[in-house]
Motif scaffolding. Structure first.
Motif, PDB file in Angstrom:
ATOM      1  N   ARG A 102      -2.011   1.384   1.667  1.00 27.74           N
ATOM      2  CA  ARG A 102      -2.901   0.426   0.991  1.00 27.74           C
ATOM      3  C   ARG A 102      -3.569   1.086  -0.213  1.00 27.74           C
ATOM      4  NH1 ARG A 102      -3.771  -1.328   6.548  1.00 27.74           N
ATOM      5  NH2 ARG A 102      -2.857  -3.428   6.732  1.00 27.74           N
ATOM      6  N   ARG A 103      -3.924   2.359  -0.087  1.00 26.36           N
ATOM      7  CA  ARG A 103      -4.498   3.054  -1.241  1.00 26.36           C
ATOM      8  C   ARG A 103      -3.466   3.216  -2.347  1.00 26.36           C
ATOM      9  NH1 ARG A 103      -6.878   6.244   2.890  1.00 26.36           N
ATOM     10  NH2 ARG A 103      -5.471   7.999   2.486  1.00 26.36           N
ATOM     11  N   ARG A 104      -2.217   3.443  -1.962  1.00 26.28           N
ATOM     12  CA  ARG A 104      -1.147   3.525  -2.966  1.00 26.28           C
ATOM     13  C   ARG A 104      -0.966   2.179  -3.654  1.00 26.28           C
ATOM     14  NH1 ARG A 104       3.078   6.695   1.017  1.00 26.28           N
ATOM     15  NH2 ARG A 104       2.293   8.812   0.680  1.00 26.28           N
ATOM     16  N   ALA A 105      -0.976   1.119  -2.847  1.00 30.96           N
ATOM     17  CA  ALA A 105      -0.820  -0.218  -3.430  1.00 30.96           C
ATOM     18  C   ALA A 105      -1.944  -0.513  -4.404  1.00 30.96           C
ATOM     19  CB  ALA A 105      -0.783  -1.273  -2.317  1.00 30.96           C
ATOM     20  N   ALA A 106      -3.182  -0.100  -4.060  1.00 33.92           N
ATOM     21  CA  ALA A 106      -4.319  -0.348  -4.944  1.00 33.92           C
ATOM     22  C   ALA A 106      -4.155   0.381  -6.269  1.00 33.92           C
ATOM     23  CB  ALA A 106      -5.614   0.084  -4.257  1.00 33.92           C
ATOM     24  N   VAL A 107      -3.629   1.610  -6.224  1.00 36.81           N
ATOM     25  CA  VAL A 107      -3.403   2.367  -7.459  1.00 36.81           C
ATOM     26  C   VAL A 107      -2.372   1.656  -8.335  1.00 36.81           C
ATOM     27  CG1 VAL A 107      -2.453   4.510  -8.397  1.00 36.81           C
ATOM     28  CG2 VAL A 107      -4.083   4.597  -6.500  1.00 36.81           C
ATOM     29  N   ILE A 108      -1.270   1.248  -7.734  1.00 37.07           N
ATOM     30  CA  ILE A 108      -0.214   0.591  -8.505  1.00 37.07           C
ATOM     31  C   ILE A 108      -0.704  -0.727  -9.084  1.00 37.07           C
ATOM     32  CG2 ILE A 108       2.070  -0.468  -8.329  1.00 37.07           C
ATOM     33  CD1 ILE A 108       2.777   1.680  -6.280  1.00 37.07           C
ATOM     34  N   VAL A 109      -1.450  -1.490  -8.290  1.00 32.77           N
ATOM     35  CA  VAL A 109      -1.983  -2.760  -8.782  1.00 32.77           C
ATOM     36  C   VAL A 109      -2.913  -2.534  -9.964  1.00 32.77           C
ATOM     37  CG1 VAL A 109      -3.528  -4.672  -8.204  1.00 32.77           C
ATOM     38  CG2 VAL A 109      -1.697  -4.033  -6.635  1.00 32.77           C
ATOM     39  N   SER A 110      -3.752  -1.493  -9.901  1.00 33.54           N
ATOM     40  CA  SER A 110      -4.658  -1.221 -11.022  1.00 33.54           C
ATOM     41  C   SER A 110      -3.888  -0.879 -12.290  1.00 33.54           C
ATOM     42  CB  SER A 110      -5.615  -0.080 -10.658  1.00 33.54           C
ATOM     43  OG  SER A 110      -4.937   1.161 -10.569  1.00 33.54           O
TER      44      SER A 110
ATOM     45  N   PRO B 157      -2.045   8.474  -3.919  1.00 29.69           N
ATOM     46  CA  PRO B 157      -2.533   9.093  -2.672  1.00 29.69           C
ATOM     47  C   PRO B 157      -1.376   9.595  -1.817  1.00 29.69           C
ATOM     48  CG  PRO B 157      -3.630   6.994  -3.072  1.00 29.69           C
ATOM     49  CD  PRO B 157      -2.515   7.082  -4.060  1.00 29.69           C
ATOM     50  N   ALA B 158      -1.609  10.737  -1.173  1.00 27.73           N
ATOM     51  CA  ALA B 158      -0.604  11.326  -0.291  1.00 27.73           C
ATOM     52  C   ALA B 158      -1.159  11.409   1.116  1.00 27.73           C
ATOM     53  CB  ALA B 158      -0.214  12.725  -0.781  1.00 27.73           C
ATOM     54  N   GLU B 159      -0.252  11.348   2.113  1.00 25.89           N
ATOM     55  CA  GLU B 159      -0.688  11.499   3.504  1.00 25.89           C
ATOM     56  C   GLU B 159      -1.255  12.895   3.689  1.00 25.89           C
ATOM     57  OE1 GLU B 159       1.744   8.962   6.580  1.00 25.89           O
ATOM     58  OE2 GLU B 159       3.109  10.081   5.310  1.00 25.89           O
ATOM     59  N   GLY B 160      -2.412  12.970   4.356  1.00 27.93           N
ATOM     60  CA  GLY B 160      -3.059  14.248   4.556  1.00 27.93           C
ATOM     61  C   GLY B 160      -3.980  14.627   3.424  1.00 27.93           C
ATOM     62  N   GLY B 161      -3.947  13.886   2.319  1.00 23.37           N
ATOM     63  CA  GLY B 161      -4.827  14.184   1.205  1.00 23.37           C
ATOM     64  C   GLY B 161      -4.260  15.280   0.328  1.00 23.37           C
ATOM     65  N   PRO B 162      -4.773  15.418  -0.890  1.00 21.09           N
ATOM     66  CA  PRO B 162      -4.274  16.449  -1.805  1.00 21.09           C
ATOM     67  C   PRO B 162      -4.660  17.834  -1.313  1.00 21.09           C
ATOM     68  CG  PRO B 162      -6.241  15.415  -2.699  1.00 21.09           C
ATOM     69  CD  PRO B 162      -5.882  14.648  -1.460  1.00 21.09           C
TER      70      PRO B 162
END
Length: 583
Positions: free
Chosen positions: A452-460, A540-545
């Protein structure tokens, strides 16, 4: 399946000395694969049914390797001699460890008691404890060197054709590396299936936003991104994802068990490294298994004791040094009595997870005990091991490993709860990023948060592109920098070098966007948004940067929560540090 490493901390007067100790010799294969910590002394007169099943499992592992390799009697004699020498080295080391513990146990316990009470230990006592830990590490190193020498010696005994049946060290390392990349999944098909589980948690608009990114990310496990086959892999992945997303929940649940096989066929995936061979770590385990000597003696018709040989014990030295690790970690966090009180239920919750895992492992071995006994008896007499039999044993090993990793994932949820009881200055000391093998075992609903965080980035990014797509000159030039700054400010500190770089990059990307035709734009827009997110490093990546090293690792938290002595230690720390109420 690995022997469980122990991180042992000895407290010195001026700080903490971290010593790595591994009880590397003689744990039964089932104990190692399931992560259990029980060890049975040869002096015990009775053996539980669970211990019998574990011994049986260890014997079957040894016999499967020996018979699969079709080892001759002459070779068996040489292998037996090597294992007997290793067992003698182990016995000598245990005796030295016993003496070391008897000489220094008072100093070690006094150091622990001092730190439990929040006091600095006596300097001489702390130095004595520290020296004892160093000697224990040296003793363990001697055993490890003996194990490595024994493995090398076995390599000289086997013929070239026999060695070809065993997964090579290089294949073993490639398998481990692939497993890390796949977040603990055994193969690419299982990993992709686990990602589809997550995607099905998304809303349709969220899936639409990330589908092209996910297709490219997953395709990278099939073909190199710069290879001619990559675009074809992306297309196949999109087809697979869209098909599975179109299934109803009931149909998906019905097909989920066979989904990895379907994915492997659909994508024409190659077998994983070392497929069909004896796992390299399985051979390592027969060297360490305490019953291997007895099994070889029985095959050769030699007199063999039925007693369980002395395994590398849960020695009092290791247990005490493990307690020191727990106290050191809690002191490092500077937990107040009220925080320790909040931590205690979490510790008990983690202990329950481990107990449940051990019980599940025992039940699993008990369920197949009769089959294992029949296989053991037949292999003791003679015979070879077919591909199907080897695969059955490998599959059971995998199920035992899954039990261990599933328990780790449950304890990971407990570790997450620890953040609620820590103050920010305490929490910042900890690296909260989970091991890859734990991430894949989190529930799809939890892992969907990353999607969902990835989707939010792409949508922005898509909104940014759409806001400029149909703007004509000179208005486009007038609006460009401001719009780029607005988007960059969502992810970077305004005025920073990274912010300036992002604005410059976005301006170039927006100008390139204007060159894409109307016909190509619906498909190209998603690809461009993904490219922008990846190039800017904001996906965003799983586990965080990855971040800078922290004082306390996730694994050290796991070790603390699952140490069987932790509940008592935490309770003692609470009692010692809570002000006594006056009359």
């Amino acid at each position: 399946m690995k022997i469980i490493a122990r991180m042992v901390v000895v407290l010195a007067a001026v700080g903490l000395l971290v010593v790595l100790l591994a009880p590397a010799w003689g744990q039964a294969t089932a104990q190692a694969s399931a992560g259990t910590s029980s060890a049975t002394s040869s002096q015990q007169s009775s053996v539980s049914s669970a211990e019998k099943a574990q011994r049986l499992w260890a014997e079957v592992n040894t016999l499967v390797v020996i018979r699969r390799l079709e080892v001759t009697d002459d070779q068996l004699e040489q292998v037996l001699a090597a294992l007997q020498e290793l067992q003698q080295q182990h016995s000598t080391t245990v005796a030295a460890l016993d003496l070391l513990w008897q000489q220094h146990k008072d100093a070690i316990e006094q150091v622990i008691e001092a730190w439990v009470a929040g006091r600095r230990p006596d300097e001489d006592t702390a130095r004595t404890a520290n020296d004892a830990a160093s000697q224990a590490r040296e003793l363990n190193g001697q055993v490890e060197q003996a194990v490595a020498s024994c493995m090398d010696r076995l390599g000289t005994v086997l013929t070239f054709s026999q060695q070809a049946l065993i997964e090579s060290p290089a294949e073993y390392q490639r398998r481990l590396e692939l497993r890390r990349r796949l977040q603990g999944a055994d193969n690419v098909a299982e990993f992709i299936a686990s990602q589809l589980d997550v995607q099905r948690e998304l809303m349709p608009d969220e899936y639409d936003a990330i589908r092209q990114y996910e297709a490219r990310r997953l395709a990278a496990f099939i073909a190199a991104p710069n290879s001619p086959q990559f675009d074809q892999a992306v297309g196949a992945m999109l087809n697979l994802m869209d098909t599975v997303m179109g299934w109803r929940d009931r149909a998906y649940a019905r097909r989920r068990a066979t989904l990895p096989d379907m994915i492997a066929r659909f994508l024409n995936l190659p077998p994983p490294p070392g497929a069909g061979k004896i796992p390299y770590d399985m051979v390592q385990e027969i060297v360490r298994a305490p019953r291997s000597v007895q099994v070889l003696e029985k095959i050769l018709g030699k007199q063999s004791s039925e007693e369980q040989p002395a395994a590398w014990p849960e020695h009092e030295m290791f247990a005490a040094l493990g307690r020191s690790q727990v106290v050191a970690l809690l002191n490092d966090l500077q937990l107040a009595p009220d925080q320790l009180a909040l931590l205690l239920p979490l510790v008990k919750q983690a202990q329950k997870v481990i107990t449940t895992r051990d019980n599940e492992t025992d039940r699993l071995l008990a369920k197949v005990q009769s089959d294992l006994a029949a296989l053991r008896d037949s292999l003791l007499v003679a015979g070879t091991v077919s591909d199907a039999t080897l695969q059955r044993v490998v599959d059971l090993r995998s199920r035992l490993e899954d039990a261990r990793l599933d328990a780790m994932a449950k304890v990971a949820e407990v570790i997450d709860q620890m953040q609620d009881i820590l103050a920010p200055p305490q929490a910042v000391l900890i690296d909260w990023s989970k091991p890859a093998e734990v991430l894949v075992r989190q529930s799809p609903a939890v892992r969907a948060a990353v999607e969902r965080r990835r989707a939010a980035v792409i949508v922005s990014i898509l909104r940014f592109l759409d806001s400029l797509r149909n703007v004509v000159e000179p208005m486009f030039t007038q609006m460009l920098q401001g719009r780029c700054q607005d988007l960059a400010a969502q992810y970077f500190q305004p005025g920073s070098p990274a912010f300036a770089h992002a604005v410059e990059y976005l301006m170039r990307a927006a100008r390139q966007m204007k060159m894409i035709s109307i016909q190509d734009w619906p498909q190209a827009s998603g690809d461009l948004a993904v490219t922008i997110a990846m190039d800017l490093g904001i996906m965003p990546a799983e586990g965080g940067p990855p971040g800078p090293p922290k004082r306390i690792t996730w694994q050290s938290l796991y070790n603390m929560l699952t140490n069987p002595d932790t509940p008592e230690l935490v309770q003692k720390m609470i009692s010692a540090r809570t002000p006594q109420q006056q009359g």
